[in-house]
Design an enzyme around this catalytic site. Structure first.
Site, short mmCIF file in Angstrom:
data_model
loop_
_atom_site.label_atom_id
_atom_site.label_comp_id
_atom_site.label_asym_id
_atom_site.label_seq_id
_atom_site.Cartn_x
_atom_site.Cartn_y
_atom_site.Cartn_z
N GLY A 24 0.93 -1.11 0.06
CA GLY A 24 -0.07 0.05 0.20
C GLY A 24 0.94 1.36 0.00
N LEU A 25 0.38 2.43 0.63
CA LEU A 25 1.16 3.52 0.94
C LEU A 25 1.32 4.08 -0.86
CD1 LEU A 25 3.55 3.16 3.69
CD2 LEU A 25 1.45 4.26 3.56
N CYS A 26 0.43 4.10 -1.70
CA CYS A 26 0.73 4.56 -2.85
C CYS A 26 -0.33 5.18 -3.37
CB CYS A 26 1.38 3.48 -3.89
SG CYS A 26 0.22 1.95 -3.84
N GLY A 27 -1.12 5.98 -2.54
CA GLY A 27 -2.30 6.82 -3.04
C GLY A 27 -3.37 6.15 -3.50
#
Lengths: 289, 85
Positions: free
Chosen positions: A88-91
């Site tokens: 994750g952590l990709c908008g």
């Protein structure tokens, strides 16, 4: 009004969050450069293969064409191959991909087709299985390797071609992000199987000799072409993931900075207020004497 | 007297140079390609590609797996899925 101690705690916690997002941003920026270079390096192979495919496919059209090119003749069962990221952590990257997959699936279902899913990467699994329970027939886990390479693309392609030969679907669509820039990654839907006939016709200049034969070469070329397409999709995904992550983490770092400023002002005000109150109390006490 | 030779894998462009001759392990037998070869296309079997940089020089051997070779006016292009070394 939170106490001074609470405020201080919040400031510290936002500060450590900011450190994490900043680190992730820098890691993504470094990885993005590498991913872009990898995508760049893969281009000559894909371009040559497409050119050869185009000249061959034009010659071997008709009844003798292999099934991977001509299709099963039916257009009923569709397989959506959705390429998501593992982390994750990709908008909004993954939710955009899922949205594109959903739109395509609903469009096909509205046309009365059967839709099943084949998922690459972890992130699309939960939302898609919520939306289309029981339609996910398979998947491929790319989280076990650090950077998915050609070996993974080969494994995915072999599985898909196996399913196709076993007559499990008629048409496969590939849904993957196309890296435009660090700010923009576009979910793209293209037909994977049967291999769409290349638009540009064969040059037809010199008479080319084929060994063994045109059909045999084409039959060998088609699985290779599918593999290359998947490899390209994996590389695009890698670049998109890092690009999206970099942008998202840049925003997060900036927001954290703003929040820290706001909290610091609030903290200083309450401290000032506490001092003023104390002073007034002391003065009032002295005057009363 | 130079043949433009390119060896490409999905991951990168391995070679792009002018050489004297290349011997390619085709599925139906090895074949040598010199400059001015007629347009030709063949699948290749797993084996060694021998690159002769100059006439009479010792060949450089590159192991390739899976792919095909294409000869056109522009030279020889080998698309291989794996290259050793």
């Amino acid at each position: 009004m939170p106490s001074l101690k609470e405020l201080k705690g919040r400031i510290n916690s936002v500060k450590s969050t900011q450190k994490i997002t900043k680190a992730k941003q820098m890691v993504s920026a470094a990885k993005l450069r590498r991913a872009q270079a990898a995508a760049e390096a893969a281009r000559p192979y894909a371009a040559r293969l497409t050119a050869v495919m185009a000249s061959l496919a034009a010659k071997v059209a008709g009844d003798s064409a292999p099934r991977l090119l001509a299709g099963t003749g039916a257009d009923q069962r569709h397989l959506l191959v959705v390429v998501n990221t593992d982390k994750g952590l990709c908008g909004g990257l993954n939710s955009n991909l899922v949205k594109a997959a959903k739109a395509k699936a609903q469009e096909l279902q509205a046309a009365g087709k059967q839709v099943t899913f084949f998922l690459v990467g972890k992130k699309g699994r939960a939302p898609l299985s919520r939306e289309f329970p029981g339609l996910i027939t398979g998947g491929f886990d790319t989280s076990t390797v650090k950077t998915p390479g050609f070996a993974e693309a080969e494994a995915i392609a072999n599985e898909l071609i196996g399913l196709f030969e076993a007559g499990r679907f008629d048409v496969a669509h590939l849904i993957f992000p196309v890296f435009k820039s660090a700010l923009a990654q576009e979910p793209t839907v293209t037909q994977l199987i049967p291999v769409p006939a290349p638009a540009e016709a064969g040059k037809g200049d010199a008479v080319v000799e084929y060994e063994p034969g045109e059909e045999e070469i084409l039959a060998e070329l088609l699985p290779r072409y599918v593999r290359t397409r998947l490899f390209g999709a994996l590389l695009e995904r890698e670049a998109s993931e890092q690009g999206a992550s970099m942008t998202a983490m840049d925003n997060a770092t900036r927001n954290a900075g703003e929040l820290i400023n706001k909290l610091t002002i609030q903290y200083n005000r309450s401290r000032q207020a506490a001092i003023t109150t104390e002073l007034i109390e002391i003065i009032a006490g002295a005057e009363a004497l | 007297m130079a043949l433009h030779f390119e060896l490409v894998t999905p991951a990168r462009l391995v070679r792009s140079q002018d050489v004297h001759m290349v011997v390619v392990p085709g599925t139906e037998g090895e074949f040598g390609v010199l400059e001015g070869h007629a347009p030709f296309m063949s699948t290749i079997r797993d084996g060694a590609v021998q690159v002769y940089a100059r006439e009479g020089a010792a060949p450089e051997v590159i192991e390739v797996r899976g792919g095909f070779a294409e000869v056109s006016e522009a030279g020889l292009t080998i698309l291989a899925e794996h290259v050793e070394g």
